[in-house]
Motif scaffolding. Sequence first.
Motif, mmCIF file in Angstrom:
data_model
loop_
_atom_site.group_PDB
_atom_site.id
_atom_site.type_symbol
_atom_site.label_atom_id
_atom_site.label_comp_id
_atom_site.label_asym_id
_atom_site.label_seq_id
_atom_site.Cartn_x
_atom_site.Cartn_y
_atom_site.Cartn_z
ATOM 1 N N VAL A 475 -0.672 -3.180 4.696
ATOM 2 C CA VAL A 475 -1.813 -3.347 5.670
ATOM 3 C C VAL A 475 -1.386 -3.630 7.183
ATOM 4 C CG1 VAL A 475 -3.322 -4.433 3.994
ATOM 5 C CG2 VAL A 475 -1.565 -5.700 4.969
ATOM 6 N N GLU A 476 -0.263 -3.458 7.444
ATOM 7 C CA GLU A 476 0.208 -3.378 8.740
ATOM 8 C C GLU A 476 -0.227 -1.750 9.531
ATOM 9 O OE1 GLU A 476 3.447 -6.703 9.649
ATOM 10 O OE2 GLU A 476 4.077 -4.751 9.651
ATOM 11 N N GLU A 477 0.127 -1.043 8.453
ATOM 12 C CA GLU A 477 -0.089 0.441 8.842
ATOM 13 C C GLU A 477 -1.597 0.948 8.506
ATOM 14 O OE1 GLU A 477 3.055 2.736 7.188
ATOM 15 O OE2 GLU A 477 4.601 1.940 8.406
ATOM 16 N N ASP A 478 -1.964 0.328 7.307
ATOM 17 C CA ASP A 478 -3.164 0.885 6.736
ATOM 18 C C ASP A 478 -4.015 -0.592 6.463
ATOM 19 O OD1 ASP A 478 -4.971 2.044 5.227
ATOM 20 O OD2 ASP A 478 -3.946 2.101 3.305
ATOM 21 N N PRO A 479 -4.630 -1.012 7.409
ATOM 22 C CA PRO A 479 -5.362 -2.242 7.335
ATOM 23 C C PRO A 479 -6.638 -2.184 6.764
ATOM 24 C CG PRO A 479 -5.693 -1.591 9.448
ATOM 25 C CD PRO A 479 -4.563 -0.867 9.131
ATOM 26 N N SER A 480 -7.181 -0.883 6.434
ATOM 27 C CA SER A 480 -8.412 -0.667 5.578
ATOM 28 C C SER A 480 -8.232 -0.542 4.042
ATOM 29 C CB SER A 480 -9.111 0.681 6.300
ATOM 30 O OG SER A 480 -8.149 1.800 6.035
ATOM 31 N N GLU A 481 -7.078 -0.633 3.772
ATOM 32 C CA GLU A 481 -6.492 -0.561 2.318
ATOM 33 C C GLU A 481 -7.005 1.001 1.599
ATOM 34 O OE1 GLU A 481 -6.248 -4.828 0.579
ATOM 35 O OE2 GLU A 481 -8.228 -4.370 1.663
ATOM 36 N N THR A 482 -6.795 1.901 2.468
ATOM 37 C CA THR A 482 -7.093 3.289 1.912
ATOM 38 C C THR A 482 -5.913 4.052 1.126
ATOM 39 O OG1 THR A 482 -8.438 3.467 4.013
ATOM 40 C CG2 THR A 482 -7.893 5.603 2.824
ATOM 41 N N PHE A 483 -4.740 3.960 1.513
ATOM 42 C CA PHE A 483 -3.493 4.780 0.946
ATOM 43 C C PHE A 483 -2.715 3.625 0.254
ATOM 44 C CE2 PHE A 483 -5.135 6.644 4.799
ATOM 45 C CZ PHE A 483 -5.862 7.940 4.140
ATOM 46 N N PRO A 484 -2.890 3.548 -1.144
ATOM 47 C CA PRO A 484 -1.835 2.741 -1.710
ATOM 48 C C PRO A 484 -0.457 3.214 -1.658
ATOM 49 C CG PRO A 484 -3.414 3.802 -3.300
ATOM 50 C CD PRO A 484 -3.819 4.416 -1.927
ATOM 51 N N ILE A 485 0.372 2.306 -1.673
ATOM 52 C CA ILE A 485 1.771 2.851 -1.881
ATOM 53 C C ILE A 485 2.044 2.887 -3.180
ATOM 54 C CG2 ILE A 485 4.286 2.096 -1.376
ATOM 55 C CD1 ILE A 485 3.280 0.786 1.207
ATOM 56 N N CYS A 486 1.759 1.937 -3.908
ATOM 57 C CA CYS A 486 1.712 1.954 -5.560
ATOM 58 C C CYS A 486 0.246 1.953 -6.168
ATOM 59 C CB CYS A 486 2.528 0.740 -5.755
ATOM 60 S SG CYS A 486 2.711 0.482 -7.801
ATOM 61 N N ASP A 487 0.031 2.660 -7.112
ATOM 62 C CA ASP A 487 -1.395 2.667 -7.631
ATOM 63 C C ASP A 487 -1.477 1.635 -8.943
ATOM 64 O OD1 ASP A 487 0.123 3.880 -9.472
ATOM 65 O OD2 ASP A 487 -1.033 6.026 -9.248
ATOM 66 N N GLY A 488 -0.341 0.920 -8.970
ATOM 67 C CA GLY A 488 -0.276 0.120 -10.444
ATOM 68 C C GLY A 488 0.347 0.656 -11.621
ATOM 69 N N ASN A 489 0.524 2.156 -11.638
ATOM 70 C CA ASN A 489 1.272 2.770 -12.597
ATOM 71 C C ASN A 489 2.701 3.012 -12.525
ATOM 72 O OD1 ASN A 489 -1.485 2.511 -14.159
ATOM 73 N ND2 ASN A 489 -2.104 4.226 -12.920
ATOM 74 N N THR A 490 2.979 3.440 -11.477
ATOM 75 C CA THR A 490 4.317 4.013 -11.024
ATOM 76 C C THR A 490 4.788 3.470 -9.922
ATOM 77 O OG1 THR A 490 3.527 5.811 -10.264
ATOM 78 C CG2 THR A 490 3.936 6.049 -12.581
ATOM 79 N N LEU A 491 6.260 3.106 -9.881
ATOM 80 C CA LEU A 491 6.644 2.746 -8.748
ATOM 81 C C LEU A 491 6.923 3.898 -7.689
ATOM 82 C CD1 LEU A 491 9.481 0.328 -10.070
ATOM 83 C CD2 LEU A 491 7.340 -0.292 -8.874
ATOM 84 N N PRO A 492 6.833 3.443 -6.192
ATOM 85 C CA PRO A 492 7.001 4.556 -5.134
ATOM 86 C C PRO A 492 8.467 5.151 -5.210
ATOM 87 C CG PRO A 492 6.974 2.426 -4.287
ATOM 88 C CD PRO A 492 6.671 1.940 -5.682
ATOM 89 N N GLU A 493 8.613 6.543 -5.622
ATOM 90 C CA GLU A 493 9.903 7.060 -5.803
ATOM 91 C C GLU A 493 10.713 7.087 -4.385
ATOM 92 O OE1 GLU A 493 9.492 10.781 -7.472
ATOM 93 O OE2 GLU A 493 8.584 10.113 -9.276
ATOM 94 N N ASN A 494 10.072 7.239 -3.195
ATOM 95 C CA ASN A 494 10.696 7.609 -2.005
ATOM 96 C C ASN A 494 10.659 6.328 -1.063
ATOM 97 O OD1 ASN A 494 11.631 10.186 -3.123
ATOM 98 N ND2 ASN A 494 9.406 10.725 -2.402
ATOM 99 N N ASP A 495 10.488 5.125 -1.545
ATOM 100 C CA ASP A 495 10.277 4.296 -0.956
ATOM 101 C C ASP A 495 10.814 2.886 -1.219
ATOM 102 O OD1 ASP A 495 9.419 2.170 1.236
ATOM 103 O OD2 ASP A 495 7.359 2.783 1.300
ATOM 104 N N PRO A 496 12.231 2.667 -0.955
ATOM 105 C CA PRO A 496 12.836 1.660 -1.355
ATOM 106 C C PRO A 496 12.572 0.453 -1.199
ATOM 107 C CG PRO A 496 14.274 3.013 0.095
ATOM 108 C CD PRO A 496 13.062 3.758 -0.117
ATOM 109 N N ASP A 497 12.101 0.140 0.159
ATOM 110 C CA ASP A 497 11.592 -1.033 0.701
ATOM 111 C C ASP A 497 10.511 -1.661 0.024
ATOM 112 O OD1 ASP A 497 13.692 -1.089 2.610
ATOM 113 O OD2 ASP A 497 12.104 -0.074 4.032
ATOM 114 N N ALA A 498 9.404 -0.622 -0.352
ATOM 115 C CA ALA A 498 8.412 -0.927 -1.321
ATOM 116 C C ALA A 498 8.596 -1.510 -2.331
ATOM 117 C CB ALA A 498 7.155 0.163 -1.094
ATOM 118 N N ARG A 499 9.767 -0.746 -3.274
ATOM 119 C CA ARG A 499 9.948 -0.935 -4.773
ATOM 120 C C ARG A 499 10.781 -2.295 -4.583
ATOM 121 N NH1 ARG A 499 11.163 3.630 -8.139
ATOM 122 N NH2 ARG A 499 12.798 2.346 -8.930
#
Length: 585
Positions: A475-499
Amino acid sequence: MNQLARFLLLLALLISTKTRVVAALRDPLDRPNFVLFFVDDLGYGDLGFTGHPTTSTPNIDRLAWNGKTLTTWYSGCALCSCSRAALMTGRQYPRTGIRQVLGTVDDLGLPLEEVTIAEQLKKVNYTTGIVGKWHLGQRLAYLPGNQGFDYYLGIPYSDDMGNGKQTSCPGNKAEDPTEPVQEHLKGKPIPPPDGDYAAWYLPLLYQEHNKTRIIEQPLDLTKLAQKYNRFATKFIEDNKDEPFFLYFPFNHVHTTSGNNDKWDTMPNRQFASCELKNRTKRGAFGDALAEVDWMIGNVYETLQRLGLEENTMILWTSDNGPATPRRFDAGSYGIFSGEYAGYPWTGKASTWEGGIRMPAFAHWKGQIQPFSRSSQTISSMDVFPTFSHLAGVPLPSGIVLDGRDMADILLQENGQSRHDFLFFYGFCNGHWPRTGVTAVRHGPYKAHFCTSPGLGAGHESMTVHYNKYPLLFNVEEDPSETFPICDGNTLPENDPDARAAIERILRAYAMEKATFEYGKIPPLPPGPGEGKGHYGVCCNRSTNCSCESLWDDNFQSRLFTVGSEEHHARYHEYLGEENHMKRAT
């Protein structure tokens, strides 16, 4: 110049500036005054300083720009009573037992065992006052006078929880549908099942040292701001020499109800004084917000005139996001739109950013850097420990505080948030009490464990639970909560910080659920005149709680010498009390 002349000149100077001399002799950090503004249902996008193009809020904007804008301030809840319980106690609202919006005839309220900000500051001899909306219980036992406040003037709940008058203004036709006149109320609402007619009409209450008087029922909404303004400025004037806490939870800009319950289609469910009606480009909502700005400007002018700027910290924020189904009558959540949700109800009663992320600023001349801002994570629950720290009073022992001291954020250039994980409790279960953990803020990330629409949606099918992984946004980059990094089903593959963040969030979430203790409200026995069907605020049940207003020039002149010994004696004389309390020293 002879000695006598010099003495007379010095005496004249002292007399002309005596209030400023008193203020100058007091160290600004020695038990500073606190003024806490809490606007009702105001969204992040509603102010001039947050970018609204037609809002007229010059006083608020000026204070914000000359202080520190707090861009990441979260409410303790997305609904009225719960957000106020969190603010007053520094605790997650389910800990207090408050799990829903309190009604006009409820027998519940904020438990007396809870320590409020006012009670905390009373420990170091602050004078405490509240003007506006309380909404933590309307029974005598739960009103502000029993919760640490010396003085109270206001409506004990929301202004849509009963009928008020809106008197006609010069030049306006009474039959104009945009200018409803309710002096002779028709089509009275049906009383609740227990038959308490107190729910019909909005009351205006006054308390002094826990002595209570109903001044008006129904009250006149058109003239409410003038009464609030006078009370607040006189409270400051009469307590200028010693530390005070003024809590101003506005009834504005919550929508009103009147006699027509079809609030979603009826226009202009707002109120303002005659001087401000039809004066802004933003319609009735803009007029109501301009009236908030007018009152805040007068409070600040009083602080300036009395030389109290350097001794007073001002905090300003909102209780929760706007009631979006009420359309033009409600506020705007601005950029916090929750675009990913796919529905427009991401304001009040939701834990999307639009429901809980509030506009906010802090102002303290000489202590807070003007034209500064911070994006550090802050919660309304932080007010309790912060005021405690600045007033020099130890935190209560034996209770869990969820708020964190934010003094470093306010007073230092690079102060850091003490919230590693800030959990949000909300409304995904589909029934009361809907108080489970719904989301958490962790660094730049906002994780949702379940999502649902806010107020007025009524679509249970839109509630989504994320049982495997949380729905995650930066939400620092996407305060409108438009583009999820994780959709609740699969972990983000190319974002180790988010994982890694998701792993930390899941561990903290499990710990929060395992250790959190939900509070209960201990039942209180009925007080004098109370009982089933008699818990509401009522001036006279024989008249179905409709009484002639006490608000005339004579009463006002006596009421607004607040704090003086003369006022105290006259007030209790007015109540017919021979042995009135002495004012606390």
